[in-house]
Design a protein around this motif. Structure first.
Motif, mmCIF file in Angstrom:
data_model
loop_
_atom_site.group_PDB
_atom_site.id
_atom_site.type_symbol
_atom_site.label_atom_id
_atom_site.label_comp_id
_atom_site.label_asym_id
_atom_site.label_seq_id
_atom_site.Cartn_x
_atom_site.Cartn_y
_atom_site.Cartn_z
ATOM 1 N N LYS A 226 32.515 22.718 73.348
ATOM 2 C CA LYS A 226 31.696 22.296 72.212
ATOM 3 C C LYS A 226 31.597 20.778 72.222
ATOM 4 O O LYS A 226 32.610 20.076 72.383
ATOM 5 N N VAL A 227 30.386 20.278 72.086
ATOM 6 C CA VAL A 227 30.145 18.837 72.133
ATOM 7 C C VAL A 227 29.442 18.400 70.857
ATOM 8 O O VAL A 227 28.368 18.915 70.523
ATOM 9 N N ASN A 228 30.073 17.450 70.159
ATOM 10 C CA ASN A 228 29.429 16.790 69.020
ATOM 11 C C ASN A 228 28.896 15.452 69.538
ATOM 12 O O ASN A 228 29.664 14.540 69.849
ATOM 13 N N LEU A 229 27.589 15.361 69.669
ATOM 14 C CA LEU A 229 26.990 14.199 70.327
ATOM 15 C C LEU A 229 27.246 12.902 69.561
ATOM 16 O O LEU A 229 27.397 11.827 70.177
ATOM 17 N N SER A 230 27.321 12.965 68.263
ATOM 18 C CA SER A 230 27.591 11.749 67.490
ATOM 19 C C SER A 230 28.996 11.230 67.770
ATOM 20 O O SER A 230 29.205 10.025 67.974
ATOM 21 N N ARG A 231 29.977 12.105 67.779
ATOM 22 C CA ARG A 231 31.348 11.703 68.073
ATOM 23 C C ARG A 231 31.497 11.284 69.531
ATOM 24 O O ARG A 231 32.234 10.346 69.854
ATOM 25 N N LEU A 232 30.799 11.995 70.433
ATOM 26 C CA LEU A 232 30.933 11.694 71.852
ATOM 27 C C LEU A 232 30.394 10.302 72.185
ATOM 28 O O LEU A 232 30.970 9.571 73.006
ATOM 29 N N THR A 233 29.294 9.932 71.563
ATOM 30 C CA THR A 233 28.669 8.638 71.845
ATOM 31 C C THR A 233 29.119 7.542 70.875
ATOM 32 O O THR A 233 28.721 6.386 71.030
ATOM 33 N N ASP A 234 29.939 7.936 69.915
ATOM 34 C CA ASP A 234 30.438 6.996 68.911
ATOM 35 C C ASP A 234 29.292 6.271 68.196
ATOM 36 O O ASP A 234 29.355 5.065 67.943
ATOM 37 N N ARG A 235 28.259 7.025 67.903
ATOM 38 C CA ARG A 235 27.146 6.493 67.126
ATOM 39 C C ARG A 235 26.545 7.618 66.295
ATOM 40 O O ARG A 235 26.675 8.790 66.632
ATOM 41 N N GLU A 236 25.900 7.254 65.215
ATOM 42 C CA GLU A 236 25.304 8.262 64.332
ATOM 43 C C GLU A 236 23.956 8.689 64.898
ATOM 44 O O GLU A 236 23.015 7.895 64.977
ATOM 45 N N ILE A 237 23.866 9.945 65.315
ATOM 46 C CA ILE A 237 22.634 10.502 65.867
ATOM 47 C C ILE A 237 21.966 11.364 64.802
ATOM 48 O O ILE A 237 22.630 12.100 64.073
ATOM 49 N N LEU A 238 20.652 11.266 64.740
ATOM 50 C CA LEU A 238 19.889 11.981 63.729
ATOM 51 C C LEU A 238 20.225 13.470 63.714
ATOM 52 O O LEU A 238 20.229 14.142 64.752
ATOM 53 N N PHE A 239 20.548 13.980 62.547
ATOM 54 C CA PHE A 239 20.824 15.405 62.287
ATOM 55 C C PHE A 239 22.134 15.886 62.910
ATOM 56 O O PHE A 239 22.404 17.086 62.944
ATOM 57 N N ASN A 240 22.946 14.980 63.452
ATOM 58 C CA ASN A 240 24.282 15.316 63.956
ATOM 59 C C ASN A 240 24.264 16.541 64.873
ATOM 60 O O ASN A 240 24.874 17.571 64.589
ATOM 61 N N PRO A 241 23.594 16.489 66.014
ATOM 62 C CA PRO A 241 23.477 17.664 66.895
ATOM 63 C C PRO A 241 24.811 18.056 67.536
ATOM 64 O O PRO A 241 25.610 17.201 67.936
ATOM 65 N N VAL A 242 25.011 19.366 67.633
ATOM 66 C CA VAL A 242 26.198 19.950 68.266
ATOM 67 C C VAL A 242 25.736 20.949 69.321
ATOM 68 O O VAL A 242 24.825 21.755 69.067
ATOM 69 N N ILE A 243 26.343 20.909 70.508
ATOM 70 C CA ILE A 243 25.997 21.820 71.596
ATOM 71 C C ILE A 243 27.228 22.643 71.955
ATOM 72 O O ILE A 243 28.348 22.113 72.017
ATOM 73 N N GLY A 244 27.037 23.931 72.179
ATOM 74 C CA GLY A 244 28.152 24.802 72.542
ATOM 75 C C GLY A 244 27.840 25.648 73.767
ATOM 76 O O GLY A 244 26.672 25.925 74.074
ATOM 77 N N LEU A 245 28.881 26.043 74.465
ATOM 78 C CA LEU A 245 28.751 26.917 75.643
ATOM 79 C C LEU A 245 29.938 27.864 75.676
ATOM 80 O O LEU A 245 31.090 27.423 75.569
ATOM 81 N N THR A 246 29.668 29.158 75.811
ATOM 82 C CA THR A 246 30.723 30.167 75.834
ATOM 83 C C THR A 246 30.546 31.089 77.032
ATOM 84 O O THR A 246 29.421 31.522 77.324
ATOM 85 N N ALA A 247 31.645 31.381 77.712
ATOM 86 C CA ALA A 247 31.657 32.348 78.817
ATOM 87 C C ALA A 247 32.696 33.414 78.497
ATOM 88 O O ALA A 247 33.890 33.107 78.370
ATOM 89 N N ARG A 248 32.248 34.641 78.362
ATOM 90 C CA ARG A 248 33.145 35.752 78.030
ATOM 91 C C ARG A 248 33.435 36.599 79.257
ATOM 92 O O ARG A 248 32.577 36.808 80.113
ATOM 93 N N ASN A 249 34.672 37.091 79.324
ATOM 94 C CA ASN A 249 35.107 37.999 80.394
ATOM 95 C C ASN A 249 34.785 37.431 81.780
ATOM 96 O O ASN A 249 34.190 38.101 82.627
ATOM 97 N N ILE A 250 35.192 36.193 82.007
ATOM 98 C CA ILE A 250 34.849 35.523 83.261
ATOM 99 C C ILE A 250 35.550 36.147 84.464
ATOM 100 O O ILE A 250 35.138 35.931 85.601
#
Length: 524
Positions: free
Chosen positions: A352-376
């Motif tokens: 899970k990536v919070n782009l605002s926290r990752l870049t240490d800047r306030e990004i419009l609408f605080n976008p969050v990206i996630g990726l899940t892999a089940r039963n790998i």
């Protein structure tokens, strides 16, 4: 005759087998159309994205009990099965007449062509129904979660016999006794019935094929139609009844023409009364005990995973649609008596990536990206062996070998245009198999959550979403709604899903696909 097929579709519950589509576990995600990879929190995060078990804003510790049920039918399978269900008792009468050489009445003629048409519908590719169910209890404490959950899908797949549809003396039966009289009936409605039937036989070019199935030798479509109508009149049907039967035949024969031609190439096989069309159902239950953990690797990047002990109980069964009188409870009992249980380990990973926290800047609408892999690790489970005494036709369609839970990968994104509004979308990156042969699942889920009363001790979020299976162009759109309620430490949520298409079942229009989910939780 009782119909196992339709009963399974309408009353199946927490059974599962075969490769699984991604399920909308929990009412929050279901209410948002199935978008949960980037939005999940608390105990639910263990399923949707174990990386979200690490809280970066406000720590959430909770216990959550949830349950849900989903059903997806493909194309017109429910309509066809419902029609066959309606025809079942009448088919028994027709089958008896084929066996002993009885003369068909008007109702038998309707049954014959309606049945052939519905069998033809069921030969279409990717027909079937998938039923998914989940029930679980999860506890999240700090970065850890423990859950006990049952997940799965059940699939019902028709396997259609297009050879054994003979109506004459194939297979040692007497065959239908059709009148030798080819004279035009005297009564006006009867004449109209004969003309309608003759024109349909001509338009569908099925004269020779029907002659083959009946073991007759009518020289023209008019002769054949007159003989059918005279036979029905001689069997006690009224002129109005034979007219209605002719209209039914005319509406169904075009759709049944292909199956009639195919059967004629095999001389009708062993006869209609020995038709081996069957419904194969995969049943089972996957129960897992999972331990999840997550950590923030660098500011804005979280990773997590689950280690699961999965007990897979696999069962399958089949029924000859036009021959078997077993009830649902009989067939389900037979299948469960032949179940096979085995255990394997499963592994899930998430990021899970919070782009605002990752870049240490306030990004419009605080976008969050996630990726899940089940039963790998693709855990495999044993299937039951072939039971003794089952019909050969069922044995031919019996699945053997290991059952494998194949890896599933899903991505998600979420934004917050307002403090009280979350917009989210998920997309399956893998095309997932289902319990229906050749029917795939790749979901696009889009949803929104508006918590207009958002607060520390009280909230009332409203949710809505849509879900579309991109792998199947003919699949219907899911529309979802959900509602949450939290007061102090108690929370309750519910959601429902319904498709844009309907099917007729026992005279009523019902959604072709639907779902519901409910949860109770306590925050501590």
């Amino acid at each position: 005759m009782k119909r196992f097929l339709l009963a399974v579709l309408l009353s199946a519950s927490a059974f599962t087998l075969n490769a699984q589509p991604w399920q909308m576990v929990g009412p929050r995600a279901m209410g948002m159309g199935g978008a949960g990879v980037a939005t999940a929190y608390g105990a639910d995060a263990q399923y949707w994205n174990p990386a979200a078990l690490k809280d970066t804003d406000q720590e959430i510790q909770n216990v959550l009990l949830s349950a849900g049920l989903q059903m997806e039918t493909t194309k017109d399978v429910m309509n066809a099965l419902d029609n066959l269900n309606d025809l079942s008792d009448r088919y028994k009468n027709l089958s008896d007449k084929i066996s002993y050489g009885g003369a068909p009445n008007a109702q038998d003629i309707s049954t014959l062509f309606e049945g052939l048409s519905d069998i033809s519908d069921l030969t279409k590719n990717n027909l079937g129904a998938v039923v998914g169910a989940d029930a679980g209890l999860g506890i999240k404490i700090k970065n850890f979660a423990v859950s006990v959950r049952s997940l799965g899908t059940m699939g019902v797949t028709p396997v259609i016999d297009t050879v054994n549809v003979g109506l004459g003396n194939q297979g040692g039966t007497a065959g239908l006794n059709i009148s030798d009289s080819t004279a035009l009936p005297a009564e006006t409605d009867s004449q109209r019935a004969a003309q309608i039937l003759a024109q349909t036989i001509t338009d569908t070019n099925t004269l020779d094929a029907i002659n083959t199935l009946l073991q007759t030798n009518y020289a023209s479509a008019a002769d054949m139609a007159n003989a059918f109508i005279n036979t029905a009149l001689g069997a006690g049907s009224s002129a109005q009844e034979v007219l209605s039967a002719a209209q039914t035949a005319a509406s169904n024969l075009p759709n049944a023409a292909d199956i009639i031609q195919t059967a004629a190439q095999h001389n009708g096989g062993n006869g209609y009364e020995q038709n081996e069309s069957r419904a194969m159902a995969d049943l089972g239950l996957f129960s897992e005990i999972a331990l999840g953990y997550a950590q923030e690797v660098i500011p804005g990047l979280q990773v997590g995973g689950n280690l699961k002990l999965i007990e897979g109980t696999i069962a399958q069964t089949g029924i000859l649609v036009l021959q078997d009188d077993k009830s649902l409870s009989d067939v389900a009992s037979d299948a469960w008596d032949n179940k096979k249980t085995s255990a394997q380990l499963g592994v899930d990973l998430g990021a899970k990536v919070n782009l605002s926290r990752l870049t240490d800047r306030e990004i419009l609408f605080n976008p969050v990206i996630g990726l899940t892999a089940r039963n790998i690790n693709s855990p495999k489970f044993d299937r039951p062996g072939l039971p003794q005494g089952i019909p050969d036709a069922i044995a031919q369609s019996w699945q053997t070998g290991d059952y494998k839970l194949k890896p599933q990968i899903r991505a998600g994104i979420a934004i917050e245009p307002l403090r009280t509004l979350v917009l989210a979308a998920d997309l399956d990156l893998t095309e997932n198999e289902t319990a229906i042969a050749n029917f795939k699942s790749r979901q696009l889920a889009i949803g929104a959550e508006w918590d207009f009363a958002k607060g520390k001790t009280f909230s009332l979020p409203l949710r809505a979403g849509i879900n579309k299976n991109l792998a199947e162009a003919d699949s219907s759109m899911y529309y979802t709604l959900g509602l949450g309620f939290k007061i102090a430490r108690f929370q309750m949520e519910l959601a429902g899903a319904i498709s844009s298409e309907t099917a007729e079942v026992e005279g009523a229009d019902v959604p072709a696909s639907a779902g519901a989910s409910f949860s109770l939780g306590f925050v501590f």
